[in-house]
Write a protein that holds these residues in place. Sequence first.
Motif, short mmCIF file in Angstrom:
data_model
loop_
_atom_site.label_atom_id
_atom_site.label_comp_id
_atom_site.label_asym_id
_atom_site.label_seq_id
_atom_site.Cartn_x
_atom_site.Cartn_y
_atom_site.Cartn_z
N SER A 92 -1.65 0.02 -6.26
CA SER A 92 -2.51 0.36 -7.40
C SER A 92 -2.44 1.84 -7.75
O SER A 92 -2.78 2.22 -8.86
CB SER A 92 -3.95 -0.05 -7.13
OG SER A 92 -4.62 0.91 -6.34
N GLY A 93 -1.99 2.68 -6.82
CA GLY A 93 -1.83 4.09 -7.16
C GLY A 93 -0.66 4.28 -8.11
O GLY A 93 -0.77 4.97 -9.13
N SER A 94 0.44 3.64 -7.82
CA SER A 94 1.65 3.84 -8.61
C SER A 94 1.66 3.02 -9.90
O SER A 94 2.37 3.36 -10.84
CB SER A 94 2.88 3.44 -7.78
OG SER A 94 2.82 4.02 -6.50
N PHE A 95 0.88 1.94 -9.95
CA PHE A 95 0.99 1.03 -11.10
C PHE A 95 -0.35 0.69 -11.74
O PHE A 95 -0.39 0.12 -12.83
CB PHE A 95 1.69 -0.26 -10.67
CG PHE A 95 3.12 -0.06 -10.27
CD1 PHE A 95 4.11 0.00 -11.23
CD2 PHE A 95 3.47 0.10 -8.93
CE1 PHE A 95 5.44 0.19 -10.87
CE2 PHE A 95 4.79 0.29 -8.55
CZ PHE A 95 5.78 0.35 -9.53
N GLY A 96 -1.46 1.03 -11.09
CA GLY A 96 -2.77 0.58 -11.58
C GLY A 96 -3.10 1.11 -12.95
O GLY A 96 -3.14 2.32 -13.15
N GLY A 97 -3.36 0.23 -13.88
CA GLY A 97 -3.67 0.61 -15.25
C GLY A 97 -2.49 0.42 -16.18
O GLY A 97 -2.65 0.43 -17.40
N GLY A 98 -1.30 0.22 -15.58
CA GLY A 98 -0.09 0.12 -16.40
C GLY A 98 0.59 -1.24 -16.38
O GLY A 98 1.54 -1.46 -17.13
N VAL A 99 0.12 -2.11 -15.51
CA VAL A 99 0.76 -3.43 -15.41
C VAL A 99 -0.33 -4.51 -15.36
O VAL A 99 -1.47 -4.23 -14.99
CB VAL A 99 1.63 -3.55 -14.13
CG1 VAL A 99 2.82 -2.61 -14.19
CG2 VAL A 99 0.80 -3.29 -12.88
#
Lengths: 451, 451
Positions: A213-220
């Motif tokens: 969720s740090g690397s992708f949270g909000g974007g996928v």
Amino acid sequence: MNYSVYFEQNRELHLEELKQWLSIPSISALSEHKEDVNRAASWLADKLTLAGLENVEIIPTQGHPLVYAEHLHAPGKPTLLIYGHYDVQPVDPLHLWQTPPFEPAIRDNKIYARGATDDKGQVFMHIKAVEAILRQEGQLPVNIKFFIEGEEEVSSPNLLDYLSKGADRLTADAVLISDTALIEKGKPAICTGLRGLCSLEVAVHTANTDLHSGSFGGGVPNALHAMVSLLASLHDNQGAVSVAGFYDDVEPLSPAMKEEFAKQGVDEETLRTGLGLETLYGEDDYSFVERVGARPTLELNGVYGGFQGEGTKTVIPKEAHAKITCRLVANQNPQDILDKIERHLREHIQPGARLEIIQGEKANAFNIDPSHPMLQSAADAFERVYGTRAVFTKDGGSIPIVETFSRVLAAPVVLMGFGLPDENLHAPNEHFHLENFDKGLLTIIEYLKAL
Amino acid sequence: MNYSVYFEQNRELHLEELKQWLSIPSISALSEHKEDVNRAASWLADKLTLAGLENVEIIPTQGHPLVYAEHLHAPGKPTLLIYGHYDVQPVDPLHLWQTPPFEPAIRDNKIYARGATDDKGQVFMHIKAVEAILRQEGQLPVNIKFFIEGEEEVSSPNLLDYLSKGADRLTADAVLISDTALIEKGKPAICTGLRGLCSLEVAVHTANTDLHSGSFGGGVPNALHAMVSLLASLHDNQGAVSVAGFYDDVEPLSPAMKEEFAKQGVDEETLRTGLGLETLYGEDDYSFVERVGARPTLELNGVYGGFQGEGTKTVIPKEAHAKITCRLVANQNPQDILDKIERHLREHIQPGARLEIIQGEKANAFNIDPSHPMLQSAADAFERVYGTRAVFTKDGGSIPIVETFSRVLAAPVVLMGFGLPDENLHAPNEHFHLENFDKGLLTIIEYLKAL
């Protein structure tokens, strides 16, 4: 001779016989009990023969056998098909049984054993009632067919198969089943409605792997977000189902039906506190018994996805799952309902999430008009023995075989049950109140004679 | 002597030393490795001493020790606190490692071992860079403090405790941390933003027991229905968070920030197909890197309740559970956000369902202005060695200690990392590209000299 006296004199003998049958662990779901199930079928066939029935036959199937017997010597009189089952549920958890499930014990005028009320005890009463009339009078007032299966607890796959292949042998003017319950002690009931059932499993898939969720949270897309918003769309905020057309084939409740429901006298406050609920919940303008008896429902039985362990895991799950069943009423067609739900889900799934739907079980609702003479006679029989006329109820559960009999044999199904709701069906310490064993025998006699 | 030549000549020796350190299984999470963690701390203290650092101290804590060292002989020059960690992640699943995690091996100019890139390899470079300057020039161009912990992989409980008790000894003009990554090979980055974090667990309770959907379906609350409608209320249909006030303390993206994000050159189509997604998903008007780098998010990490087995179970579950984490940005206060979410949940829970909320972790977001001279010097140093100026990035992840250093020491934190994003941090076959080991040593030298 008076039947009360007859049954009184033979009571000990009858209970000893019933104990024998209850000692056989005929658990249909467990393959290691296959031989026990066969033994229970043989025991049944022997008792039917001894009772005076004819053409007794153990009919093999792909699974557990069916048992048939008949006595067709009342020309011009109606033919009654008596259905029941000799298989039982598993017994886990064993340590909660006060006495072993297959060592029947009588305490406080109740007989404790797996199958005591569901359904060996109730099937046994029909055999003994027929036997009693034949012994006392030499002939039956009606034509009788017994048709007892060994797979009711595993959804009757081979019975349905047998019925679908043509059931000329089973032709009858009515089907009589004792596998339901009184409303409460001293308050008999005849069930005139059972809900149908359909089921489906839903999966939502997003990325090809769980993501951080740090690397992708909000974007996928997050499969759980897609799933909860999808599932939330299935109901409005009163609990009514929001699927288009879901209620199309549901009949409005007539004043007469409302009156029958009210007669059940369920106290909602007692019910609520017993369940530890802050409030009951459901569609506006219906009582609890009306909601459960005459309204369809769509229930989430299971939802899961992502991390279920202790603590925190900052994962964006790639998939989520839901298990759904509907209870159906009136003319709702299970396939039609499944198709409507599937359409709803496909229309409401969020972008970026892929939907997988597996349709499952399908069973029609069963309904019969309480004014049917076969049912009125049954209510009369109850009244003569219990001193209280049976109430016509709608049960929220599903017994698919009832609707199938009613449809395939084009005959009314009379659900004349002698159990009680708190007899631990499918649970440890299953039992059967002998008060209803005694009264039930007489009620069956009254019913057969009244037809 | 030219430092390129120096590091070239000492390369084999340095890598042998690093292999020694990587051979020590200093897994902080597993108590059976406590002695190994101590050995790794001693090894580190010895190397710091040998490098010429002073007042080297192994500081005991309730957990694993901190290691401190200093060299404060550059009066009038800035003081740099170099932070890193010598503990490592567990190594399961072991069978997926091509060579054992604690038997370092060099293949294709990469060193494979647990801790190679996270973070022993990167800490080691700072020791060797300082040692090189002291050996070549006899003095350092700045004052240096090393402060290396052994509990980073278990959330730094004792470091935070140490810092909260007053950290006079750690006073510095800047904190330098090498525990992040380049954007990709040859493309250096300085992270100027990390998202904060908060977590909570939510449970919904309805009846005091699971209920049969036949007997109760439609008439009682279903914990899963309550849960999915509650969770669905947390987002709008674009994925934006619907909790009142959630975005209050989020700064709008400035044109300058948008420009920095664009410089990262992330190709969204490549990203999308790599993840197997039909579409990326998130707030309108933001690119993927903006959504992840500068926007907060609320993620469902786990949801579960009811039946998860094979087939169908017509149960109405009495409880349902959800695990939620938020990544926070800018001035969002984790406690404030948790309180807002809790308020939202309490306002949106359906009648008849009881809510239980447990607030969990809390960490502030970290942000630093890229125009800060300490960061510009770092970008210069990268440019001189890599031939490409470092891009200032915002990372979507959370490293709580960074914001804590920044706040407690009131000093800028320079995140000058030499890893690469695909070096299998926390996974089998962790490795570190030696190209960045070589270039990183020179970059650190350039940076220290430029200050």
